[in-house]
Design an enzyme around this catalytic site. Structure first.
Site, PDB file in Angstrom:
ATOM      1  N   GLY A  38     -13.445  27.655   3.267  1.00 23.72           N
ATOM      2  CA  GLY A  38     -12.416  28.480   2.648  1.00 23.72           C
ATOM      3  C   GLY A  38     -11.008  27.968   2.899  1.00 23.72           C
ATOM      4  O   GLY A  38     -10.149  28.033   2.033  1.00 23.72           O
ATOM      5  N   ASN A  39     -10.776  27.384   4.089  1.00 20.70           N
ATOM      6  CA  ASN A  39      -9.421  26.935   4.418  1.00 20.70           C
ATOM      7  C   ASN A  39      -9.020  25.689   3.639  1.00 20.70           C
ATOM      8  O   ASN A  39      -7.855  25.302   3.641  1.00 20.70           O
ATOM      9  CB  ASN A  39      -9.287  26.657   5.914  1.00 20.70           C
ATOM     10  CG  ASN A  39     -10.023  25.401   6.300  1.00 20.70           C
ATOM     11  OD1 ASN A  39     -11.150  25.190   5.866  1.00 20.70           O
ATOM     12  ND2 ASN A  39      -9.388  24.564   7.075  1.00 20.70           N
ATOM     13  N   LYS A  93     -22.593  27.021  10.079  1.00 17.90           N
ATOM     14  CA  LYS A  93     -22.377  25.586   9.841  1.00 17.90           C
ATOM     15  C   LYS A  93     -23.365  24.759  10.678  1.00 17.90           C
ATOM     16  O   LYS A  93     -24.001  23.828  10.166  1.00 17.90           O
ATOM     17  CB  LYS A  93     -20.938  25.191  10.195  1.00 17.90           C
ATOM     18  CG  LYS A  93     -19.907  25.865   9.287  1.00 17.90           C
ATOM     19  CD  LYS A  93     -18.496  25.417   9.583  1.00 17.90           C
ATOM     20  CE  LYS A  93     -17.470  26.442   9.127  1.00 17.90           C
ATOM     21  NZ  LYS A  93     -17.653  26.953   7.765  1.00 17.90           N
ATOM     22  N   LYS A 132     -22.340  29.443   2.031  1.00 18.50           N
ATOM     23  CA  LYS A 132     -22.228  28.195   1.259  1.00 18.50           C
ATOM     24  C   LYS A 132     -22.746  26.978   2.038  1.00 18.50           C
ATOM     25  O   LYS A 132     -23.205  26.009   1.430  1.00 18.50           O
ATOM     26  CB  LYS A 132     -20.804  27.957   0.770  1.00 18.50           C
ATOM     27  CG  LYS A 132     -19.800  27.568   1.825  1.00 18.50           C
ATOM     28  CD  LYS A 132     -19.246  26.179   1.642  1.00 18.50           C
ATOM     29  CE  LYS A 132     -18.217  25.846   2.691  1.00 18.50           C
ATOM     30  NZ  LYS A 132     -18.440  26.281   4.076  1.00 18.50           N
ATOM     31  N   LYS A 137     -22.009  41.232   5.809  1.00 16.57           N
ATOM     32  CA  LYS A 137     -20.834  40.540   5.281  1.00 16.57           C
ATOM     33  C   LYS A 137     -19.832  41.538   4.681  1.00 16.57           C
ATOM     34  O   LYS A 137     -20.075  42.093   3.612  1.00 16.57           O
ATOM     35  CB  LYS A 137     -21.307  39.556   4.206  1.00 16.57           C
ATOM     36  CG  LYS A 137     -20.301  38.537   3.822  1.00 16.57           C
ATOM     37  CD  LYS A 137     -20.579  37.200   4.455  1.00 16.57           C
ATOM     38  CE  LYS A 137     -19.498  36.215   4.095  1.00 16.57           C
ATOM     39  NZ  LYS A 137     -19.584  35.006   4.905  1.00 16.57           N
TER      40      LYS A 137
END
Lengths: 310, 310
Positions: free
Chosen positions: A13-14, A267, A205, A131
């Site tokens: 996102g960043n 991740k 993702k 979430k």
């Protein structure tokens, strides 16, 4: 014939919206410049798939559609589809510009492809939605959870079971396309008989990227985020940055809670999944060090087998 | 080797939202069923590209983002990109279901591809914006026009100069993909040096479809709308439905004002463009008669040269 390796770069996102930004298109394009420039420069060396998150963007669309009764609201999966168009365009047009600067725009094939992802309706994660998404409210509603900003709707984040467009993406890799796919983790669907039904959920993702890598036999998964290396005891006085990490150790650290659920956890989980399913390299690094990390000069590199350097 | 012809099917707005409907996803999917079923059935016979409009959908997104100041507003071209994701998903998942019913879903390659379209910044149409979009207001603002619903923002509808993804789409046709592209006429951009800048405009989806057909050497352009045939004196007592029409005559009728700007006009113009640029067949028919029209049993078929049947 030279075999070109397939590299999946998952942009966090960043890479789009940095802390304190409102997420204007200019901000997003400025933030994309560094990772996309590196990807353009790597495009002769690797077959590349770019995946990306959509957290703040899908949240903004939810806020907008909650703000008026004038038009019909869309279910969450359609909003995810909208962010694939929105962010896909920003990534692809930036990539186009960077390829132009290298004189490659007319030589390379590149596309943004809509991606939907099958999830299991019996995934236990549907029973425990975790979430928080969309606008924050002052009071509690059913299916809401309290966050630092207020009460927010909470949805499930089921595991990706199958990237439906995997065979198309695999074909595009054979044709040396650069592909932008799996936006926001993919549009979540369940299959019932011969029907696809969208579901009120968001898919991680990074896990979706690992699943795609497994399905198309990608060689490298590189997750680009806001830190250069994975750390133990993150934020504490004994914080230790890791250059290399075996997936056995990574699994242990994950179980010990070293990598928190909403950030480094998925991740690390994604990289473990990818390497266990046959992937060759799994790397986590910052969006500014993609090229260095591929050369082994930055980031945390994961290995299946224990190595001396661990 | 059998040469398969390339067919572009342009789906009009009514293929998604019919008069009186609010545009829920269920309504849109129900409306898509008939044209998409026909396209699935045609998929062994032709290489197919599906294009589509986005008028009501982009209008709804504008209404939603005008309704709140909480999040940053997106420029129009980004909203067009969002509708490509939204509508692309509805079309592709419906196509997926219809191919599944035919046992073809795993045999066929099909994808929705993001499409942006270059327009000329000096296009005279930028000086005379004609397309009312978004929410209706009670009072006039700069750049607004009065419509039956109130004052609406009016934007330009420049001509499509180049479908940027044409070479990728052509490659996909060589690989026998079914492709969904050019949604909403494409995301409008102008090229400045090595930069793409989005512009506040909407591109006519039929003209964009014809341009794509020209760029990739498509054989057939079929525009699917809400009437079965093109008519002269439409809505009058002497209304005449046309089975066949030479483009010379079509041009004359167009100049005489037989085909109004906001509806049949651009469709006829698109078919003329397509045939003049080398297309083999140009057809306008209703969304329910796509298969019949390809067999010459429905719709209005356009010809370059004068034919006896005219």
């Amino acid at each position: 014939m030279v075999i070109i390796k397939t590299l999946i770069v998952a942009l966090g996102g960043n890479a789009l919206i940095r802390p304190g930004e409102r997420g204007t298109t200019k901000e997003m394009v400025d933030n994309l410049r560094s990772p996309i420039r590196q990807i353009a420069e790597l495009s002769n060396e690797y077959n590349i798939i770019i995946t990306h998150g959509n957290g703040p963007q899908v949240g903004n669309l939810l806020i907008q559609q909650e703000a008026t009764k004038e038009v019909s609201k869309m279910p969450l999966e359609i909003l995810v589809a909208e962010t694939q168009g929105q962010i896909g365009f920003l990534i692809e047009s930036t990539l186009d510009e960077e390829l132009m600067r290298l004189g490659l725009d007319l030589k390379k094939y590149f596309l943004t492809v809509l991606t939907y992802v099958e999830v299991d309706p019996n995934d236990p994660r549907f029973k425990k939605p975790t979430k928080p998404i969309g606008p924050a409210y002052n009071e509690k509603h059913p299916g809401f959870v309290e966050t630092s900003k207020g009460w927010k709707r909470v949805v499930a984040s089921p595991k990706p079971k199958k990237i439906i467009q995997w065979k198309e993406i695999k074909k595009l890799m054979e044709d040396n396309f650069i592909v932008i796919a799996c936006g926001g983790g993919g549009i979540p669907v369940v299959k019932e008989d011969t029907q696809f039904l969208g579901v009120e959920a968001v898919i991680d993702k990074d896990l979706a990227s690992a699943k795609l890598g497994e399905q198309i036999d990608a060689d490298i998964l590189l997750i680009a985020t806001d830190v250069e290396k994975v750390a133990l005891n993150y934020g504490k006085s004994n914080e230790t940055h890791l250059n290399k990490l075996s997936i056995a150790k990574a699994s242990n650290y994950l179980n010990e809670g070293q990598f928190p659920p909403g950030s480094m956890g998925p991740k690390v989980e994604a990289v473990i999944n990818f390497l266990q399913s046959g992937g060759e390299r799994g790397i986590i690094t910052s969006i500014d060090r993609i090229k260095d990390a591929l050369k082994g000069k930055a980031g945390t590199e994961f290995y299946i087998k224990y190595k001396k350097e661990d």
